[in-house]
Design a protein around this motif. Structure first.
Motif, PDB file in Angstrom:
ATOM      1  N   ALA A  63      58.553  46.358 -37.721  1.00  0.00           N
ATOM      2  CA  ALA A  63      58.593  47.368 -38.776  1.00  0.00           C
ATOM      3  C   ALA A  63      57.752  46.909 -39.971  1.00  0.00           C
ATOM      4  O   ALA A  63      56.982  47.700 -40.544  1.00  0.00           O
ATOM      5  CB  ALA A  63      60.028  47.627 -39.211  1.00  0.00           C
ATOM      6  N   ARG A  64      57.860  45.647 -40.348  1.00  0.00           N
ATOM      7  CA  ARG A  64      57.059  45.098 -41.448  1.00  0.00           C
ATOM      8  C   ARG A  64      55.569  45.146 -41.093  1.00  0.00           C
ATOM      9  O   ARG A  64      54.736  45.480 -41.924  1.00  0.00           O
ATOM     10  CB  ARG A  64      57.499  43.658 -41.730  1.00  0.00           C
ATOM     11  N   TYR A  65      55.231  44.807 -39.855  1.00  0.00           N
ATOM     12  CA  TYR A  65      53.844  44.812 -39.392  1.00  0.00           C
ATOM     13  C   TYR A  65      53.248  46.217 -39.469  1.00  0.00           C
ATOM     14  O   TYR A  65      52.134  46.408 -39.965  1.00  0.00           O
ATOM     15  CB  TYR A  65      53.804  44.283 -37.957  1.00  0.00           C
ATOM     16  N   ARG A  66      54.014  47.227 -39.016  1.00  0.00           N
ATOM     17  CA  ARG A  66      53.547  48.609 -39.102  1.00  0.00           C
ATOM     18  C   ARG A  66      53.326  49.032 -40.554  1.00  0.00           C
ATOM     19  O   ARG A  66      52.343  49.700 -40.885  1.00  0.00           O
ATOM     20  CB  ARG A  66      54.529  49.559 -38.419  1.00  0.00           C
ATOM     21  N   TYR A  67      54.247  48.639 -41.422  1.00  0.00           N
ATOM     22  CA  TYR A  67      54.117  48.954 -42.848  1.00  0.00           C
ATOM     23  C   TYR A  67      52.844  48.340 -43.421  1.00  0.00           C
ATOM     24  O   TYR A  67      52.085  49.006 -44.134  1.00  0.00           O
ATOM     25  CB  TYR A  67      55.347  48.440 -43.614  1.00  0.00           C
ATOM     26  N   LEU A  68      52.577  47.076 -43.121  1.00  0.00           N
ATOM     27  CA  LEU A  68      51.388  46.398 -43.639  1.00  0.00           C
ATOM     28  C   LEU A  68      50.111  47.030 -43.094  1.00  0.00           C
ATOM     29  O   LEU A  68      49.129  47.188 -43.829  1.00  0.00           O
ATOM     30  CB  LEU A  68      51.441  44.911 -43.312  1.00  0.00           C
ATOM     31  N   LEU A  69      50.100  47.408 -41.820  1.00  0.00           N
ATOM     32  CA  LEU A  69      48.930  48.081 -41.253  1.00  0.00           C
ATOM     33  C   LEU A  69      48.677  49.422 -41.942  1.00  0.00           C
ATOM     34  O   LEU A  69      47.542  49.759 -42.274  1.00  0.00           O
ATOM     35  CB  LEU A  69      49.110  48.308 -39.756  1.00  0.00           C
ATOM     36  N   ARG A  70      49.750  50.169 -42.170  1.00  0.00           N
ATOM     37  CA  ARG A  70      49.616  51.455 -42.854  1.00  0.00           C
ATOM     38  C   ARG A  70      49.091  51.248 -44.275  1.00  0.00           C
ATOM     39  O   ARG A  70      48.192  51.972 -44.731  1.00  0.00           O
ATOM     40  CB  ARG A  70      50.966  52.181 -42.871  1.00  0.00           C
ATOM     41  N   SER A  71      49.602  50.234 -44.949  1.00  0.00           N
ATOM     42  CA  SER A  71      49.135  49.929 -46.306  1.00  0.00           C
ATOM     43  C   SER A  71      47.660  49.538 -46.306  1.00  0.00           C
ATOM     44  O   SER A  71      46.900  49.950 -47.186  1.00  0.00           O
ATOM     45  CB  SER A  71      49.955  48.791 -46.919  1.00  0.00           C
ATOM     46  N   ALA A  72      47.255  48.753 -45.315  1.00  0.00           N
ATOM     47  CA  ALA A  72      45.857  48.331 -45.220  1.00  0.00           C
ATOM     48  C   ALA A  72      44.955  49.547 -44.984  1.00  0.00           C
ATOM     49  O   ALA A  72      43.880  49.658 -45.571  1.00  0.00           O
ATOM     50  CB  ALA A  72      45.687  47.310 -44.102  1.00  0.00           C
ATOM     51  N   ARG A  73      45.395  50.467 -44.143  1.00  0.00           N
ATOM     52  CA  ARG A  73      44.600  51.680 -43.898  1.00  0.00           C
ATOM     53  C   ARG A  73      44.494  52.531 -45.162  1.00  0.00           C
ATOM     54  O   ARG A  73      43.436  53.071 -45.473  1.00  0.00           O
ATOM     55  CB  ARG A  73      45.219  52.498 -42.775  1.00  0.00           C
ATOM     56  N   GLU A  74      45.621  52.667 -45.871  1.00  0.00           N
ATOM     57  CA  GLU A  74      45.627  53.473 -47.091  1.00  0.00           C
ATOM     58  C   GLU A  74      44.721  52.869 -48.162  1.00  0.00           C
ATOM     59  O   GLU A  74      44.081  53.601 -48.914  1.00  0.00           O
ATOM     60  CB  GLU A  74      47.054  53.624 -47.622  1.00  0.00           C
ATOM     61  N   GLU A  75      44.681  51.556 -48.243  1.00  0.00           N
ATOM     62  CA  GLU A  75      43.828  50.885 -49.226  1.00  0.00           C
ATOM     63  C   GLU A  75      42.407  50.692 -48.708  1.00  0.00           C
ATOM     64  O   GLU A  75      41.558  50.173 -49.418  1.00  0.00           O
ATOM     65  CB  GLU A  75      44.426  49.537 -49.613  1.00  0.00           C
ATOM     66  N   LYS A  76      42.184  51.100 -47.456  1.00  0.00           N
ATOM     67  CA  LYS A  76      40.872  50.984 -46.823  1.00  0.00           C
ATOM     68  C   LYS A  76      40.335  49.559 -46.938  1.00  0.00           C
ATOM     69  O   LYS A  76      39.237  49.324 -47.419  1.00  0.00           O
ATOM     70  CB  LYS A  76      39.899  51.994 -47.416  1.00  0.00           C
ATOM     71  N   VAL A  77      41.160  48.629 -46.499  1.00  0.00           N
ATOM     72  CA  VAL A  77      40.797  47.216 -46.539  1.00  0.00           C
ATOM     73  C   VAL A  77      39.566  47.013 -45.674  1.00  0.00           C
ATOM     74  O   VAL A  77      39.536  47.395 -44.507  1.00  0.00           O
ATOM     75  CB  VAL A  77      41.967  46.335 -46.052  1.00  0.00           C
ATOM     76  N   LYS A  78      38.550  46.410 -46.255  1.00  0.00           N
ATOM     77  CA  LYS A  78      37.287  46.171 -45.560  1.00  0.00           C
ATOM     78  C   LYS A  78      37.289  44.748 -45.012  1.00  0.00           C
ATOM     79  O   LYS A  78      36.778  43.817 -45.606  1.00  0.00           O
ATOM     80  CB  LYS A  78      36.096  46.342 -46.516  1.00  0.00           C
ATOM     81  N   SER A  79      37.902  44.579 -43.900  1.00  0.00           N
ATOM     82  CA  SER A  79      37.959  43.270 -43.256  1.00  0.00           C
ATOM     83  C   SER A  79      38.072  43.481 -41.762  1.00  0.00           C
ATOM     84  O   SER A  79      38.447  44.551 -41.302  1.00  0.00           O
ATOM     85  CB  SER A  79      39.156  42.472 -43.773  1.00  0.00           C
ATOM     86  N   ASP A  80      37.752  42.455 -41.017  1.00  0.00           N
ATOM     87  CA  ASP A  80      37.839  42.547 -39.561  1.00  0.00           C
ATOM     88  C   ASP A  80      39.275  42.313 -39.144  1.00  0.00           C
ATOM     89  O   ASP A  80      39.751  41.180 -39.110  1.00  0.00           O
ATOM     90  CB  ASP A  80      36.905  41.518 -38.928  1.00  0.00           C
ATOM     91  N   LEU A  81      39.998  43.388 -38.823  1.00  0.00           N
ATOM     92  CA  LEU A  81      41.402  43.289 -38.443  1.00  0.00           C
ATOM     93  C   LEU A  81      41.576  43.018 -36.945  1.00  0.00           C
ATOM     94  O   LEU A  81      42.685  42.803 -36.501  1.00  0.00           O
ATOM     95  CB  LEU A  81      42.143  44.574 -38.817  1.00  0.00           C
ATOM     96  N   ARG A  82      40.484  43.005 -36.180  1.00  0.00           N
ATOM     97  CA  ARG A  82      40.620  42.848 -34.726  1.00  0.00           C
ATOM     98  C   ARG A  82      41.321  41.555 -34.350  1.00  0.00           C
ATOM     99  O   ARG A  82      42.113  41.522 -33.432  1.00  0.00           O
ATOM    100  CB  ARG A  82      39.264  42.927 -34.049  1.00  0.00           C
TER     101      ARG A  82
END
Length: 86
Positions: A63-82
């Motif tokens: 649940a925490r991981y999903r929240y952080l991924l959603r936050s990263a998408r919303e902030e349009k984090v420019k990093s290699d998440l692969r």
């Protein structure tokens, strides 16, 4: 003090990603590492109470991981998440 620590990390070869997304990236990596540890522990135990504990911990971390991924998408984090998503 923080500048000194950042300098030490650069010398040691562990540069931080610049920008506001670096904290999200760090947290994503930390949660993924914890999730991997919980999954390994789950696979190696036979005790019913520990199995139940690892299931709850795994669900909480997911649940925490999903929240952080959603936050990263919303902030349009420019990093290699692969590397984190594997």
């Amino acid at each position: 003090m923080e500048g000194i620590l950042r300098g030490i990390r650069i010398i040691a070869g562990t540069r931080e990603e610049p920008g506001a997304g670096s904290e999200l990236i760090r947290e994503l990596r930390e949660v993924k590492d914890r999730l991997d540890t919980v999954n390994r522990n789950f696979d190696m135990t036979a005790d019913e109470d520990l199995v139940e504990s690892y299931i709850y911990e795994s669900n909480a971390l997911l649940a925490r991981y999903r929240y952080l991924l959603r936050s990263a998408r919303e902030e349009k984090v420019k990093s290699d998440l692969r590397g984190i998503l594997k």
